[in-house]
Every structure is written in C-alpha cells, then in structure tokens.
Design a protein around this motif. Structure first.
Motif, PDB file in Angstrom:
ATOM      1  N   LEU A  28       0.891  -1.151   0.062  1.00 48.48           N
ATOM      2  CA  LEU A  28       0.060   0.196   0.052  1.00 48.48           C
ATOM      3  C   LEU A  28       0.838   1.422   0.046  1.00 48.48           C
ATOM      4  O   LEU A  28       0.434   2.386   0.015  1.00 48.48           O
ATOM      5  N   GLU A  29       2.141   1.097  -0.065  1.00 40.20           N
ATOM      6  CA  GLU A  29       3.176   2.193   0.188  1.00 40.20           C
ATOM      7  C   GLU A  29       2.919   3.259   1.043  1.00 40.20           C
ATOM      8  O   GLU A  29       2.895   4.431   0.795  1.00 40.20           O
ATOM      9  N   VAL A  30       2.791   2.731   2.164  1.00 45.94           N
ATOM     10  CA  VAL A  30       2.876   3.545   3.436  1.00 45.94           C
ATOM     11  C   VAL A  30       3.759   2.828   4.562  1.00 45.94           C
ATOM     12  O   VAL A  30       4.540   1.990   4.165  1.00 45.94           O
ATOM     13  N   SER A  31       3.776   3.449   5.552  1.00 44.61           N
ATOM     14  CA  SER A  31       4.789   2.982   6.744  1.00 44.61           C
ATOM     15  C   SER A  31       4.223   1.908   7.378  1.00 44.61           C
ATOM     16  O   SER A  31       2.761   1.929   7.488  1.00 44.61           O
ATOM     17  N   VAL A  32       4.909   1.060   8.208  1.00 43.72           N
ATOM     18  CA  VAL A  32       4.429   0.119   8.972  1.00 43.72           C
ATOM     19  C   VAL A  32       3.700   0.754  10.190  1.00 43.72           C
ATOM     20  O   VAL A  32       2.488   0.021  10.552  1.00 43.72           O
ATOM     21  N   ARG A  33       4.027   1.920  10.618  1.00 45.19           N
ATOM     22  CA  ARG A  33       3.198   2.742  11.482  1.00 45.19           C
ATOM     23  C   ARG A  33       2.021   3.063  11.338  1.00 45.19           C
ATOM     24  O   ARG A  33       0.993   2.845  12.028  1.00 45.19           O
ATOM     25  N   THR A  34       1.761   3.447  10.022  1.00 49.32           N
ATOM     26  CA  THR A  34       0.416   3.644   9.311  1.00 49.32           C
ATOM     27  C   THR A  34      -0.304   2.486   9.218  1.00 49.32           C
ATOM     28  O   THR A  34      -1.703   2.589   9.593  1.00 49.32           O
ATOM     29  N   ILE A  35       0.142   1.459   8.880  1.00 45.58           N
ATOM     30  CA  ILE A  35      -0.594   0.251   8.966  1.00 45.58           C
ATOM     31  C   ILE A  35      -1.334  -0.168  10.356  1.00 45.58           C
ATOM     32  O   ILE A  35      -2.269  -0.586  10.339  1.00 45.58           O
ATOM     33  N   TYR A  36      -0.410   0.056  11.107  1.00 46.65           N
ATOM     34  CA  TYR A  36      -0.806  -0.338  12.598  1.00 46.65           C
ATOM     35  C   TYR A  36      -2.264   0.644  13.162  1.00 46.65           C
ATOM     36  O   TYR A  36      -3.000   0.330  13.633  1.00 46.65           O
ATOM     37  N   ARG A  37      -1.700   1.981  12.674  1.00 45.78           N
ATOM     38  CA  ARG A  37      -2.995   2.813  12.985  1.00 45.78           C
ATOM     39  C   ARG A  37      -4.183   2.509  12.435  1.00 45.78           C
ATOM     40  O   ARG A  37      -5.421   2.792  12.841  1.00 45.78           O
ATOM     41  N   ASP A  38      -4.163   2.058  10.972  1.00 45.25           N
ATOM     42  CA  ASP A  38      -5.146   1.556  10.215  1.00 45.25           C
ATOM     43  C   ASP A  38      -5.950   0.209  10.579  1.00 45.25           C
ATOM     44  O   ASP A  38      -7.152   0.248  10.788  1.00 45.25           O
ATOM     45  N   ILE A  39      -5.054  -0.545  11.372  1.00 44.92           N
ATOM     46  CA  ILE A  39      -5.633  -1.764  11.942  1.00 44.92           C
ATOM     47  C   ILE A  39      -6.511  -1.242  13.322  1.00 44.92           C
ATOM     48  O   ILE A  39      -7.534  -1.851  13.449  1.00 44.92           O
ATOM     49  N   ALA A  41      -8.213   1.579  13.465  1.00 46.33           N
ATOM     50  CA  ALA A  41      -9.465   2.232  13.085  1.00 46.33           C
ATOM     51  C   ALA A  41     -10.245   1.185  12.548  1.00 46.33           C
ATOM     52  O   ALA A  41     -11.642   1.142  12.912  1.00 46.33           O
ATOM     53  N   LEU A  42      -9.600   0.051  11.852  1.00 42.96           N
ATOM     54  CA  LEU A  42     -10.720  -1.172  11.556  1.00 42.96           C
ATOM     55  C   LEU A  42     -11.449  -1.725  12.632  1.00 42.96           C
ATOM     56  O   LEU A  42     -12.507  -2.229  12.796  1.00 42.96           O
ATOM     57  N   SER A  43     -10.440  -2.027  13.777  1.00 43.65           N
ATOM     58  CA  SER A  43     -11.067  -2.667  14.980  1.00 43.65           C
ATOM     59  C   SER A  43     -11.980  -1.829  15.734  1.00 43.65           C
ATOM     60  O   SER A  43     -13.280  -2.438  16.098  1.00 43.65           O
ATOM     61  N   ALA A  44     -11.883  -0.583  15.791  1.00 39.14           N
ATOM     62  CA  ALA A  44     -12.864   0.402  16.456  1.00 39.14           C
ATOM     63  C   ALA A  44     -14.011   0.546  15.630  1.00 39.14           C
ATOM     64  O   ALA A  44     -15.096   0.770  16.298  1.00 39.14           O
ATOM     65  N   SER A  45     -13.997   0.203  13.989  1.00 40.04           N
ATOM     66  CA  SER A  45     -15.354   0.091  13.299  1.00 40.04           C
ATOM     67  C   SER A  45     -15.834  -1.016  13.637  1.00 40.04           C
ATOM     68  O   SER A  45     -16.952  -1.347  12.840  1.00 40.04           O
ATOM     69  N   GLY A  46     -15.474  -2.344  14.345  1.00 44.14           N
ATOM     70  CA  GLY A  46     -16.304  -3.378  14.400  1.00 44.14           C
ATOM     71  C   GLY A  46     -15.483  -4.709  13.733  1.00 44.14           C
ATOM     72  O   GLY A  46     -16.183  -5.835  13.684  1.00 44.14           O
ATOM     73  N   VAL A  47     -14.467  -4.390  13.041  1.00 46.19           N
ATOM     74  CA  VAL A  47     -13.777  -5.466  12.073  1.00 46.19           C
ATOM     75  C   VAL A  47     -13.048  -6.265  13.060  1.00 46.19           C
ATOM     76  O   VAL A  47     -12.107  -5.686  13.986  1.00 46.19           O
ATOM     77  N   PRO A  48     -13.302  -7.407  13.155  1.00 47.28           N
ATOM     78  CA  PRO A  48     -12.607  -8.482  14.204  1.00 47.28           C
ATOM     79  C   PRO A  48     -11.065  -8.762  13.577  1.00 47.28           C
ATOM     80  O   PRO A  48     -10.961  -9.708  13.124  1.00 47.28           O
ATOM     81  N   VAL A  49     -10.354  -7.725  13.660  1.00 45.50           N
ATOM     82  CA  VAL A  49      -8.663  -7.984  13.240  1.00 45.50           C
ATOM     83  C   VAL A  49      -7.630  -7.740  14.584  1.00 45.50           C
ATOM     84  O   VAL A  49      -8.115  -6.972  15.406  1.00 45.50           O
ATOM     85  N   TYR A  50      -7.049  -8.353  14.397  1.00 42.81           N
ATOM     86  CA  TYR A  50      -5.818  -8.423  15.444  1.00 42.81           C
ATOM     87  C   TYR A  50      -4.312  -8.933  14.829  1.00 42.81           C
ATOM     88  O   TYR A  50      -4.063  -9.383  13.810  1.00 42.81           O
TER      89      TYR A  50
END
Length: 332
Positions: A28-39, A41-50
C-alpha cells in the motif's frame, strides 16, 4: 484515500489470511506505523482484526469473518472488464469460466457502476497477437498448467530453434507467461532460469517430485531476469546504415531490437545505428533490397555481398531442375 486503504487492507486480509505488517506497508506504499494505525481504526469500526508479533506473526482477521463488500470504484469496475482479452483465456481453457466470473462481478457491482462496466465490454477490445504473425501450431498447455499449479517437476522433450531433434530436460516450473500472443514456460533447470516456448514442447510429463524453486524467487522475478537477458544482451558488432525515408517506418518496426539510437537526417536518406550479437544477424537487412545500404563496418558489407551472391546462384541455377544447383549453405 484512507478509506480506500482501509478497504484494501480488509480485502487483502480476507484473501490472504495472515499477512506481515511490513508486507501490507509495501503493497500500500505507506509506513508500518501507518498500517498499525489503520488496524486500530478497523478494529474500532467493528472489524475483528488482530495483530500477532514475533517471527511468524502478522495481521489477521478472526477466523470465519467475511464481508460481501466489493469496494469497487467505477474505474476499477471498468478495469476488470478490460481484462477479458481474447486468446489468453481460451488457451488456458478458461473462456467459459471468465464469462461466468464477469457475470457474477456485474451482479455484485454497485448499481451506478454497472452501465459503465457493461459499455467497456462493447467498446474496448484487447488483441494481444501481432500483425501478420502467420499461422502458429496449436499449443497444448494442459500438462504445463498441471505442473505449475500442483508444484511438481516437469520432464520435457523440447526442440530448440534450428534443431531437428528434441532434447530432454527436467525442469522446475515457476509459471506460464503470454507475450505478444506466444506462450512461454518459465522454469529453473539446475537452479538457473530458462525460457521454453510452449509451441516447441513435443511432450511434457508431470513428475511425482515436488518442484525445487530457488528460495524467495517468484514467477515475476524469474521472468524479469530472462526478459532482460533477451532484450538487453550486449551487441558485438556496431553497424551504421542509411535507409530511404520511404522505408523508415517499416525499418524501425522490424529492427527495434537492434537499434542503438534514433535515426538522424533530413533528406531522402536517413542514418541509423544498430548493434548485432553475431555477424549473421545482419543478413536480415537484405529484405530492404536497395532501400538500405550498410556504410560500416566492411565485414558486414562483405557478409551481405556473400548472402546476395548465394541467392543469385540459387535462382540462376533454378532452370537446371527442382532445387537448382543445391547451394543453400549461404542462403538467407
């Protein structure tokens, strides 16, 4: 952009299972830190991701979670239907499957995108074959496909260009590549990449032995190395020619692989420079007859003179009977 990235992460995880954070960041051409922030955000929206840390860790969806959201934009919808090129799917026996898949995709598209996607199939046609390619032998890709998808070694009986008898090889396939309407098998032989034209494979047998590919090498990597070897091979003979302008376009089309620069000149004749690997390759210049002249080096001029003389001898002796005087060793 962030919403598109979140959806991309969701679809990648749904398709791939556990994926390392650095791989998602690269895709996705972003930093690893950005990926963890996105994860988060997904978890906060109800997506069961870990996320699991460690050598074999990664980011993953809870087992059994699926989403029916396609997330396709209008441009992405059109792009899918452009993929329906003629030829490649037929050679793989997937024409019917492609049609069925596109119908299912059409049904899953958001209603506003469907008309645009349908128009693409009527307005865009991709034909990967070259002009005036001539008749080609039928290619049976079934056995090659079986080996590629089963990750098994292959035993080939393969005829090289210019040879009458096929040779036997045991190879480790990476995959199949279609280039300009020609299918190639990309495989390792003795841990070195090799390219095999599918229409020169006389027989192919899938072996029971598992494939032995080089670690970390994918089909795209092996193909890129082979492509560079073919297209960027060093030339050994630098040739300067002059070409009549009325044949320049045809000359450029047919001699692209050997050109070392753009032609120069404003008058009736244009100067061009080529580089050949071996002296015999220069004989193809004779197809332009008196519309082209080799200026240098002298050995290329002499090679073309010998070739032209052999053709003259052949046709002057044609009246003596079928096959003329039989001289064909110096022919084109």
């Amino acid at each position: 952009m962030k919403s598109d990235r979140l959806l991309s992460i969701l679809l990648l995880l749904q398709t791939r299972g556990r994926v390392p954070a650095h791989e998602l960041a690269d895709r996705l051409e972003v930093s690893v830190r950005t990926i963890y922030r996105d994860i988060e955000a997904l978890s906060a929206s109800g997506v069961p991701v870990y996320a699991e840390r460690g050598r074999h860790g990664g980011i993953e969806l809870l087992a059994g979670f699926r989403t029916d959201v396609t997330g396709l934009t209008a441009d992405e919808s059109r792009a899918l239907f452009v993929l329906a090129a003629q030829g490649a799917h037929a050679a793989l026996g997937l024409d019917a499957a492609l049609g069925s898949a596109l119908r299912k995709v059409m049904a899953a598209l958001p209603a506003p995108h469907r008309p645009a996607a349908e128009v693409v199939s009527r307005r865009i046609l991709v034909d990967a074959t070259r002009w005036q390619g001539g008749p080609r032998p039928l290619v049976d890709l079934d056995v090659l496909q079986d080996a590629v998808f089963a990750d098994r070694r292959l035993r080939l009986r393969y005829r090289h260009s210019g040879q009458r008898e096929p040779r036997t090889y045991t190879v480790d396939p990476y995959g199949l590549v279609a280039k300009a309407g020609v299918w190639y098998l990309v495989a390792d032989r003795r841990a070195k990449p090799r390219l095999f034209r599918a229409d020169r494979v006389r027989t192919a047998t899938v072996l029971d032995d598992p494939v032995r590919r080089r670690p970390g090498v994918e089909l795209a990597d092996a193909w890129e190395a082979l492509r560079r070897e073919v297209e960027e091979r060093p030339g050994g003979i630098d040739v300067v020619v002059r070409v009549r302008r009325d044949r320049l376009d045809l000359f450029l089309r047919l001699n692209g692989p050997w050109l070392t620069g753009l032609p120069e000149g404003e008058g009736e004749w244009v100067t061009a420079r080529l580089s050949y690997g071996v002296l015999g390759e220069a004989r193809q210049l004779l197809q332009f007859s008196d519309r082209i002249e080799v200026l240098s080096p002298p050995e290329v001029r002499e090679e073309l003179l010998r070739a032209a003389a052999s053709v003259t001898d052949l046709y002057q002796g044609a009246g003596d009977g079928a096959g003329g005087n039989g001289r064909s060793d110096g022919g084109l």
